[in-house]
Design a protein around this motif. Structure first.
Motif, short mmCIF file in Angstrom:
data_model
loop_
_atom_site.label_atom_id
_atom_site.label_comp_id
_atom_site.label_asym_id
_atom_site.label_seq_id
_atom_site.Cartn_x
_atom_site.Cartn_y
_atom_site.Cartn_z
N LEU A 185 -60.44 65.19 111.15
CA LEU A 185 -59.30 64.36 111.54
C LEU A 185 -58.33 65.17 112.40
O LEU A 185 -57.94 66.26 112.04
CB LEU A 185 -58.58 63.84 110.30
N PHE A 239 -54.97 59.11 117.21
CA PHE A 239 -55.73 59.69 116.11
C PHE A 239 -57.22 59.65 116.43
O PHE A 239 -57.73 58.66 116.94
CB PHE A 239 -55.47 58.91 114.81
N VAL A 282 -61.13 60.78 114.68
CA VAL A 282 -61.93 61.26 113.56
C VAL A 282 -63.29 61.62 114.13
O VAL A 282 -63.99 60.76 114.67
CB VAL A 282 -62.08 60.19 112.45
N GLY A 302 -58.72 58.21 108.08
CA GLY A 302 -58.14 58.16 109.41
C GLY A 302 -57.39 56.86 109.66
O GLY A 302 -56.32 56.86 110.28
N LEU A 306 -57.57 53.98 116.26
CA LEU A 306 -58.22 55.19 115.79
C LEU A 306 -59.52 55.31 116.56
O LEU A 306 -60.29 54.35 116.63
CB LEU A 306 -58.51 55.09 114.28
#
Length: 121
Positions: free
Chosen positions: A39, A46, A48, A65, A77
């Motif tokens: 992460l 963000f 992952v 996440g 994400l």
């Protein structure tokens, strides 16, 4: 002392997932996140990175996440799954399975982006 790795964390995550203990699976991932390095946050986005992760651990990383991105007010994400180069037959395994899981099981909007191995939520 034993050092957790993807294999041991994946086996533990699979056991927890089969027992329908999703919160404990996410907690396991969070406890090992520093070692696994999946992460990350960059410029308000963000990411992952779950390539090479066993499926159960990848799902836990994605859930963690999603929570972190939501709490930070980030609208999306990006999940990096890789291109399947280390999979048997060189075909992607994580990307199609995570995409199906996000869309069908969690009923979330997910888009496959780029030619590499990324999925955006």
């Amino acid at each position: 002392a034993l050092v957790p790795n993807l294999v041991s964390c994946g086996a533990a995550a699979a056991t927890l997932e089969v027992a329908n203990r999703v919160p404990q699976t996410v907690q396991l991932y969070r406890e090992q996140a520093a070692c696994l390095g999946a992460l990350r946050r960059s410029a308000g986005e963000f990411y992952v990175d779950v390539h090479r992760f066993p499926m159960e651990l990848a799902r836990a990383a994605v859930l963690a996440g999603m929570v972190d991105a939501t709490l930070a007010g980030c609208p999306s994400l990006t999940v990096i799954t890789g291109r399947g180069m280390h999979s048997e037959g060189g075909e992607p395994v994580l990307r199609p399975e995570l995409f199906r899981w996000l869309r069908e099981t969690l009923q979330l909007e997910a888009q496959l982006v780029g030619v590499g191995g990324s999925t955006e939520l």
